[in-house]
Structures are given as structure tokens and as C-alpha cells.
Design an enzyme around this catalytic site. Sequence first.
Site, PDB file in Angstrom:
ATOM      1  N   CYS A 392       0.766  -1.171  -0.078  1.00  0.00           N
ATOM      2  CA  CYS A 392      -0.041  -0.007   0.036  1.00  0.00           C
ATOM      3  C   CYS A 392       0.903   1.097  -0.172  1.00  0.00           C
ATOM      4  O   CYS A 392       1.310   1.661  -1.125  1.00  0.00           O
ATOM      5  CB  CYS A 392      -0.947  -0.022   1.200  1.00  0.00           C
ATOM      6  SG  CYS A 392      -2.426   1.096   0.757  1.00  0.00           S
ATOM      7  N   HIS A 523      -3.539  -4.677   0.528  1.00  0.00           N
ATOM      8  CA  HIS A 523      -2.914  -5.336   1.574  1.00  0.00           C
ATOM      9  C   HIS A 523      -3.032  -7.119   1.339  1.00  0.00           C
ATOM     10  O   HIS A 523      -4.032  -7.649   1.928  1.00  0.00           O
ATOM     11  CB  HIS A 523      -3.515  -4.991   2.918  1.00  0.00           C
ATOM     12  CG  HIS A 523      -3.254  -3.492   2.939  1.00  0.00           C
ATOM     13  ND1 HIS A 523      -2.324  -3.023   3.929  1.00  0.00           N
ATOM     14  CD2 HIS A 523      -4.003  -2.168   2.640  1.00  0.00           C
ATOM     15  CE1 HIS A 523      -2.465  -1.663   3.786  1.00  0.00           C
ATOM     16  NE2 HIS A 523      -3.582  -1.336   3.156  1.00  0.00           N
ATOM     17  N   GLU A 525      -1.479  -8.827   2.974  1.00  0.00           N
ATOM     18  CA  GLU A 525      -1.348  -9.755   4.115  1.00  0.00           C
ATOM     19  C   GLU A 525      -2.865  -9.903   4.822  1.00  0.00           C
ATOM     20  O   GLU A 525      -2.847 -10.833   5.797  1.00  0.00           O
ATOM     21  CB  GLU A 525      -0.514  -8.864   5.086  1.00  0.00           C
ATOM     22  CG  GLU A 525      -1.164  -7.535   5.608  1.00  0.00           C
ATOM     23  CD  GLU A 525      -1.015  -6.226   4.753  1.00  0.00           C
ATOM     24  OE1 GLU A 525      -0.510  -6.541   3.550  1.00  0.00           O
ATOM     25  OE2 GLU A 525      -1.178  -5.053   5.167  1.00  0.00           O
TER      26      GLU A 525
END
Length: 552
Positions: A392, A523, A525
Site C-alpha cells: 500500500c 494489502h 497480508e
Amino acid sequence: MKKKNHKYIFVIGGVMSGVGKGIAASAIAKILHAKGFSVNPIKVDPYLNVDAGTMNPTEHGEVFVLDSGLETDQDMGNYERFLGIDLKTEDYITSGLVYRTVIERERALGYAGKCVEALPHIPNEIIKRIQRAADLHGSDISLIEIGGTVGDYQNIMFLEAARRLWLKFPQDVIFILVSYLPIPHKLGEMKTKPTQTAVHQLNSYGIQPHILIARSAVALDAKRKEKLAIWCNVPAENIISAPDVESIYDVVLNFERDKISDWILETLSLRSRVRRDTLAPWRKFVTRTKNLSGEVNIAVVGKYFDTGDFVLSDAYISVIEAIKYSAYKVGVKPILHWLNAKDFENGEKNVSTLAGYDGVIVPGGFGESGIEGKLKVIHYAREKKIPYFGLCYGMQLAVVEYARNVLGLKDANTTEIDEKTANPVIDIMPEQKKKLEEKDYGGTMRLGAYPALLKDGTIARRAYGVETISERHRHRYEVNPEYVERIEKAGLVFSGTSPNGVLMEIAELPRKVHPFFVGTQFHPEFKARPLHPHELFTEFMKAAVGRKKNKK
Ligand code: GLN
């Protein structure tokens, strides 16, 4: 639809926070799931913020984003990762949300002229929401984790809702207290009193725990178990010893070894629905985490690290987990180094120290602080061919760095930092501009899951193995479309875009130029799972291992 005899498990914390209530609750959900029940976890947070999105990560830890775009507590991430599922908006409840609904309903004459009071209207709304989530999932069991600790003034309404639900369905509701037993250094003895007090406090709210999870540095001995049983009024077999473990993933297997699911199922008058070992994939994963050959050193350059005298990596918990899963997949142990971006800015640390790491990550972030430091780090990683992964803000800054140092646009910037820059390579999205002008901050970023199309022949396309992906977002700024062509001409490839081609979702350098230089506007993750490591983290990790080997 919620099934008949739907069960509710409330997980409550005793003595103090931070003892792993969320992990214990996730592990319980996991093993019940493995027994053949569909479990929908719900996290309730007592704060008045409507969601977690407006809180500073040093206050609250990471803001975890769901597919729906809801900004939630990091515990929601634990549930998704342990269970391998995507949670829904309805699975997260805050006091702010509950109060807002009740007040809005009152304004709309929804209470038919009655006096609206904290009791019973707030607990009633909480119960309604818990049941709505159960209906939506059609689950067998709702596992509701109540944020905070017994004795907090803030979570009383949630405990009252739990008590009322139990009063209505006494056979279908159980309470699990995750408590802490300290071993004061000077005494060297495990003390049960704080837990006794926590249970008594819970009793004063009309709640008796059915199961006690005794968190401590070491295992509970027979004497203390007996004491707890007598003074907390919980049968000894329902007291589960939960000593500190090396890794959180062990908790699932330890609980299962202690037959915690047997006690839970028995208390709820349920029977396991499976015969096989449905935890086998988890077991395999845990074994893998313990059989690693070698280490990789990863530098995470961010800013949310200090609170007072302590370092708080909580702000990046999903990033940490995503790194681990991919490292385990590749067979190495990741050693994370938390580097403060500001140290590179003010010269306290020289970027050349980065040469000692096998990979560099710049995770998400907001605002000005540490930006020039991050840019220096990215510049160094690009030039020295250190595997770089930007998440990001880390992608946006990689674009700024590239524009400055390769395109020669020396004043290139993001308008988040310099509104008047002559070269706004990262700019606010038009619809976001209005929101900021109106000070409409809460839940208004570009949030949640959006699809992206991947370009053939790129690192991203090869890593994912598919053409269309869906990833979660949380940002207000984006690559300025006016610069895309120039940037691409200069060699940076936008390998992922929104389906209409307007938003740049992934930026990368071709492999022949750099072993791994990738940034994502989203993102990744948030979608990494122990049993399904994220493709891009895995590619990054492979590149880090490659660098390590080459260094030898
Ligand atoms: N601050 C940037 C934006 O709002 C990046 C956000 C992030 O890293 N999550 O676009």
C-alpha cells in the site's frame, strides 16, 4: 438460517488483557470446526468507536479489513487465519455500533413511544446482532469473544447480553473464562487469587464460567487446579492448563491434547461429528514450522513501533503472519527486524546497513512521518537489488521513488505529503477528496475487496497463476493515471490494474532488472492464511532466500 438448538459460547477475559484470549478463542473455534461443527466467531469490542478504522495503531494495534470493507480488530484476523474463512460485517460488534443503532431507531420512533434505556435496550440489540450473524452463517455454534477483561466498566452491557441469552437458553449457552495466573518473581509461586477474584466478579454479574482456561508461564499443578476448582466453582476437569507456548499455532494442538473440545461438547450436550483426524493439515503445518533449515533476515521499515518504553509490533500482525507462512512454506525461519523509518531520515542509521538483510518490506501507513526515510530505503533496495515488497503506502512510495530517481522528476510526491507538488504521481482519488473536505473520515476510504486483472508474463501473474484476483484495500490515494504511461516507459510495470484499467493495483520491476521489486496498492497480508500462504509473500520469500544463498 440459524439451526435449531444453536449453541453460543462466550469467551471472557480475566485478570488482565494480552494473555492470548483471542488466540485461545480462535483455537477453540478451530477444534470445534474440526469436530464437524460450523462455528461463526464474533468479536465484540466495548469501545464507542463505531469501527476500528479511526484508531491509531499504537492505541489499538492493527486495523484488520474484511472483504466487506469493515475495519475491525486484529482478533478478526486471527479467526480468519485459524479457520481459513472470510468473516462478514455482522461478525464484528462494537458498543459504538450498538448505541448508534439504538439511538437511530429511537429517532425513527422505532420504540413506539417507550422510554429507551441502556437496560434492556442495549443488551437486546447486542443479542439481536449475535443472532443475526448466526442466521447469516447458518452455523451450529456462535463463538463470541468479549473484548476487555471482567471488571471493566465498558463491557458490562455485553456481559449482560450474554447473561440474558443464557437465561433464555440455559442448555445452549456456555461461558469460558480465559484467566491469568501470575508467578511473582519474588515468590516464585503461581498465584490463583486474581483468578478467583475475576470469577467472583463475573458471578456478581450473574455469570458462572463453565470452563476455565488457566493461562500462565508454566503448566498448572494439581494443587492449584484443586484450589481453583473449589474457589471458582468449576469442576477440576473443566479447568484447562494453558502454559506459554513457543508458537501460537501449538495452542490448537495443546487444547486438543487436553480434550478441551470434549468438555465443551459435553457441556453443550453435543457429540463429535467426525471420526477422522480433521486437524491433520494443521498438524502438518505446525510440524513444518519446527523443521526449518536456515534463516532469512527481513527488515520491516515502518513507524508505529514505539509506545512508551515498549515496542509494539502488534500494528503489523497480519504482515508478520503473512511473512511467517510463506517462510515456512519455503522452509526457512524468518527473523524480523523492526527498523524505524525516521532513523534513516535523520541519519541515525545509514541505508547501507540494509545490505545485511535478505529482504525489505515497507508496510502500509499514513501521513508524513518517516516518509523521506522510507524513500531512501526503497531507493537503496532498488539499486542494490535487495528483494523489496511494498504494501500500500510501500507501493505508492516505490512509485514516488521511481519517478524521482529514474524519471528525473525530482519533486515527485504523493499529495498526501505535498498537496502542491508539481508532480503528483500519487494523488487523492476524486471521490476521496470530497470526503476529506467534509471531514467524513470514518469508514470512507477505498475499503475491502476489489478485483484486479493481472498482466501476462509478470511476476504477479506467474505468482498467482490466475488472471483475476481479489484483494483487500484501505487507502485514499492512488497512482495518478496521468503519469502511468511515463512511468511504464521508464521501466516500472503495472502488472495489476482494476478491471477498467484506471487504478494501478500492482507495480513491479521485471525480473531481469531486479530479483523482486513489487508493490501492491492492496494489502495482501489480510488474505494470507497458515494453510494457504499468500502467493506474493511466497515469491518475496523465495527471492530473499535466493539473495541469502548468493551472499554465501
Ligand atoms: N496513506 C496511503 C493512502 O491513504 C496508504 C494507505 C495504506 O498504506 N494503508 O492511500
